[in-house]
Design an enzyme around this catalytic site. Structure first.
Site, short mmCIF file in Angstrom:
data_model
loop_
_atom_site.label_atom_id
_atom_site.label_comp_id
_atom_site.label_asym_id
_atom_site.label_seq_id
_atom_site.Cartn_x
_atom_site.Cartn_y
_atom_site.Cartn_z
N TYR A 392 12.83 6.22 -10.19
CA TYR A 392 12.28 4.86 -10.16
C TYR A 392 10.83 4.80 -10.63
O TYR A 392 10.17 3.76 -10.50
CB TYR A 392 12.41 4.24 -8.76
N HIS A 395 6.76 2.57 -14.39
CA HIS A 395 5.56 1.76 -14.61
C HIS A 395 5.48 1.21 -16.03
O HIS A 395 4.72 0.27 -16.28
CB HIS A 395 4.31 2.56 -14.23
C1 HEM Z 1 0.75 -3.67 -10.86
C2 HEM Z 1 1.80 -3.04 -10.43
C3 HEM Z 1 1.81 -1.64 -9.87
C4 HEM Z 1 0.78 -0.86 -9.44
C5 HEM Z 1 -0.70 -1.19 -9.41
C6 HEM Z 1 1.36 0.40 -8.99
C7 HEM Z 1 0.63 1.46 -8.51
C8 HEM Z 1 1.17 2.57 -7.94
C9 HEM Z 1 0.42 3.64 -7.32
C10 HEM Z 1 -1.10 3.70 -7.22
C11 HEM Z 1 1.30 4.54 -6.85
C12 HEM Z 1 1.00 5.82 -6.08
C13 HEM Z 1 1.03 6.99 -7.02
C14 HEM Z 1 0.90 8.32 -6.32
O1 HEM Z 1 0.01 8.51 -5.51
O2 HEM Z 1 1.71 9.19 -6.61
C15 HEM Z 1 2.62 4.07 -7.19
C16 HEM Z 1 3.77 4.72 -6.87
C17 HEM Z 1 5.00 4.32 -7.30
N1 HEM Z 1 5.30 3.19 -8.00
FE1 HEM Z 1 4.01 1.77 -8.61
N2 HEM Z 1 2.70 0.34 -9.16
C18 HEM Z 1 3.02 -0.88 -9.69
C19 HEM Z 1 4.27 -1.32 -10.04
C20 HEM Z 1 5.40 -0.57 -9.97
C21 HEM Z 1 6.64 -0.92 -10.57
C22 HEM Z 1 6.95 -2.18 -11.39
C23 HEM Z 1 7.50 0.07 -10.29
C24 HEM Z 1 8.92 0.09 -10.79
C25 HEM Z 1 9.92 0.73 -10.35
C26 HEM Z 1 6.80 1.07 -9.48
C27 HEM Z 1 7.34 2.24 -8.98
C28 HEM Z 1 6.64 3.19 -8.26
C29 HEM Z 1 7.23 4.37 -7.67
C30 HEM Z 1 8.70 4.78 -7.71
C31 HEM Z 1 6.20 5.07 -7.06
C32 HEM Z 1 6.31 6.38 -6.27
C33 HEM Z 1 6.27 6.13 -4.77
C34 HEM Z 1 6.16 7.39 -3.97
O3 HEM Z 1 5.52 8.34 -4.41
O4 HEM Z 1 6.72 7.45 -2.88
N3 HEM Z 1 5.52 0.64 -9.32
N4 HEM Z 1 2.51 2.87 -7.86
#
Ligand code: HEM
Length: 645
Positions: A392, A395
């Site tokens: 998933y 991004h």
């Molecule tokens: C403006 C929108 C978004 C922002 C600012 C954002 C930001 C982030 C950040 C900062 C992380 C943590 C990364 C880490 O420490 O490893 C993250 C994890 C994640 N994001 Fe996003 N994200 C956004 C949208 C999305 C979208 C649209 C998806 C689509 C599927 C998504 C899926 C994920 C997934 C799967 C993780 C991993 C979670 C985990 O490590 O348990 N994100 N995101």
């Protein structure tokens, strides 16, 4: 190898059917562990895989293939991590979704609650390569970084993109360590192309599992159930923050958007890494929850605040799950086979009319997973998995700029309001994003999202602004050190021991690639992969492989990612007692269950709260496709009798 094969396989091997080269040599050890029947089923699936035709089969055969494949994954791709406590509880007393996800599994009250382990779909990676091999920043810069924005066409819009973040924030987030790691690109030849030459972030917390396989695991800070925790919170404290404690309702502003605290952080179940599109969906479903409370109060005037809240949470969560299953996923994987498959998951092969008339009387295939007499976890307690998180990582769905539309101007025949301005995505993230959203307003934001295509999940499409991102703490506050998300995501999969692409495929009983041309027919991609990974397919990072893989027509994601979905999407429904044993009038109320049954799509929810909006601005069939695109053409051939999509 042959010696450990079951008796039946020996016979098949003898007759030449199962012997190499019929079964891919790298999959034979997996077959050796299977039961007699499963070996046979694997043989069928593998035969179809060799021909590469499952998605081109007539719908009914394609569905059968997916059914067999899902069965094999349920048997061989569910690994429990950590222990269980075997503590039971009174299911009648807890006939509602608790704040922290406890008391759902029938015989163990902590399964699926906040702070439990991520499970696995396969053993941790056995890769010989280290955490920095090849250097994550080099992978990010050479293969992920966006050259120019590639969109998804009409298939998927910005509501669809925000929706999946809305879901992710319902199910998963890894607990971090207090120790930081620093990644530096300074001595790499690409450092001049990196927005951040060096950045720090917190390691994933590694926690002893108390069991030998695997010894170490990581914890989920969100409740993995499909329980709407993205609006209700993941524990008591979070729940108290969002409730008004009057008539079961949740807090919401006069303008229909989320309320904010004194620091400008939204008041909602999950506030980490939010952006305007995401918090808009939270607000929409708070409205939905409150409307359900109003409806329940009219029909059941004796219900007090707590009862109204509990029933409305159950109904709202089920509406979200249903929209995801038969609306969002159907747009993501736009083929007749998947349309049939997803509807079978919810309604069963006999369809909605039959189920509405007779109820769930005929088992999971004919009557669907929802409403099963008992939850099914296939002997492995429910959790989200490390591999699910990895597939998933999407991004690249996010664009560089958000296209704001002028909804005050009269619309043209194609229902497309004119463009007002392009807002850089950076300005729509976090507290600044919340302020922008207040200025824009809910309706203008929703219509604009509807009209903009989101990004494609493909190489060279990772948002530039995310390579220098101020990430949030769990409470929604800005962190001090910005991060390069593209680099960090490559690192995260390696750090968490998620198998690299080829090992991942083998463990999913898929044929591994043996040359880059097996992955893609794009010469530029082949050249770039060869430059970075040489001719070593085993080195290929999962995230890169998933983005490089040639897609099935109609699929917005890779086939490899899809097979994890196939397993987990069903599991989210069938393992949850509130979608099975307790999906009834007693638990949801009669009117509550009726609300779920009558809501089919996101468009239904939008129409409820903005009665004029879709009539005025939407031409297509689903609220998740680009709103001025043509509706899906009518097809008078019954779904199960259709040939390939
Ligand atoms: C403006 C929108 C978004 C922002 C600012 C954002 C930001 C982030 C950040 C900062 C992380 C943590 C990364 C880490 O420490 O490893 C993250 C994890 C994640 N994001 Fe996003 N994200 C956004 C949208 C999305 C979208 C649209 C998806 C689509 C599927 C998504 C899926 C994920 C997934 C799967 C993780 C991993 C979670 C985990 O490590 O348990 N994100 N995101």
């Amino acid at each position: 190898m042959q010696e450990s094969l079951p008796f039946f396989l020996h016979i098949m091997a003898f007759s030449g059917l199962f012997s190499s080269p019929f079964i891919h040599p790298q999959l034979q050890h997996l077959v050796a562990k299977m039961t007699l029947l499963d070996s046979f089923l694997f043989y069928v699936v593998h035969f179809v895989d060799k021909l590469g035709i499952w998605h081109r089969l007539p719908v009914i055969l394609g569905v059968a293939y997916l059914g067999i494949r899902r069965h094999l994954h349920q048997r061989y791709n569910l690994l429990h991590v950590g222990g269980t406590n075997g503590r039971t509880y009174d299911a009648d007393e807890f006939a509602y979704r608790t704040a922290d996800g406890t008391c759902n599994h029938p015989s163990d009250d902590t399964v699926g609650s906040q702070g439990t382990f991520f499970g696995r779909n396969m053993p941790p990676s056995t890769s010989q390569y280290g955490l920095l091999e090849p250097h994550p920043t080099v992978v990010a810069t050479k293969l992920l970084a966006r050259k120019e924005f590639i969109d998804n066409g009409d298939q998927f819009n910005m509501i669809a993109c925000s929706w999946i973040q809305f879901m992710i924030h319902d199910w998963i987030d890894h607990l971090e360590d207090t120790e930081q790691v620093e990644i530096s690109a300074l001595d790499q030849e690409i450092s001049s192309e990196c927005p951040l030459n060096s950045f720090k972030f917190f390691k994933t917390k590694k926690v002893p599992t108390g069991s030998p396989h695997p010894k170490i695991g990581s914890l989920n800070t969100r409740t993995p159930w499909w329980d709407g925790s993205v609006i209700y919170g993941n524990n008591n404290e979070g729940m108290k923050r969002v409730r008004t404690f009057k008539d079961g309702k949740l807090k919401i502003s006069e303008d229909g958007l989320l309320q904010h605290d004194e620091k400008g952080i939204p008041i909602s179940g999950d506030v980490r890494n939010c952006w305007a599109g995401f918090s808009l969906l939270q607000a929409l479903f708070v409205k939905e929850h409150n409307a359900i409370c109003d409806m329940l109060k009219v029909h059941y005037p004796d219900l007090v605040d707590e009862q109204l809240y509990r029933h409305a949470r159950l109904v709202t969560s089920a509406v979200i799950a249903k929209i995801h299953t038969i609306d969002w996923t159907v747009e993501l994987l736009k083929t007749d086979t998947l349309l049939a498959g997803m509807r079978i998951n919810w309604y069963g092969l006999l369809g909605k009319k039959f189920k509405d008339l007779f109820g769930h009387i005929l088992g999971p295939i004919l009557s669907g997973l929802v409403g099963l007499k008992k939850p099914r976890d296939h002997g492995v307690p429910y959790s989200m998995t490390e591999e699910f998180v990895s597939v998933y990582r999407m991004h690249s769905l996010l664009p560089e700029n958000f296209v704001l539309r002028d909804i005050t101007s009269s619309t043209s025949e194609d229902k497309c309001p004119p463009v007002l301005e392009e807002v850089p995505m950076r300005k729509l993230v976090g507290s600044e994003g919340e302020r922008s959203l207040s200025r824009i307003g809910m309706e203008q934001m929703l219509v604009s999202m509807g009209h903009q295509a989101c990004g494609a999940v493909t190489l060279w499409n990772y948002p530039s602004w995310m390579r220098n991102l101020v990430a949030h703490d769990i409470n929604g506050e800005d962190r001090l050190d910005p991060v390069d998300m593209a680099t960090m995501e490559i690192y995260r999969d390696r750090e968490r021991g998620v198998a690299r692409y080829n090992e991942f495929r083998r463990n999913l009983l898929l044929i591994p690639i043996s040359k880059w041309e097996d992955l893609t027919d794009d010469d530029d991609v082949v050249d770039a992969l060869r430059e970075l990974y040489g001719d070593d397919m085993e080195k290929l990072d999962l995230l890169v492989g998933l983005h490089a893989e040639k897609k099935i027509r109609g699929f917005a994601i890779s086939e490899t990612a899809f097979f994890i979905f196939l397993l987990i999407a069903s599991r989210r429904l069938e393992a949850d007692r509130f979608f099975t044993t307790n999906f009834n009038c007693k638990t949801y109320t009669e009117k509550g269950l009726d609300w779920v049954n009558k809501t089919e799509t996101l468009k239904d929810v939008i129409d409820r709260h903005f009665p004029e909006m879709t009539r005025k601005f939407m031409r297509c069939s689903s609220a998740f496709s680009v709103w001025d695109s043509m509706p899906t053409p009518a097809n008078y051939i019954p779904l199960y009798l259709r040939s390939a999509s």
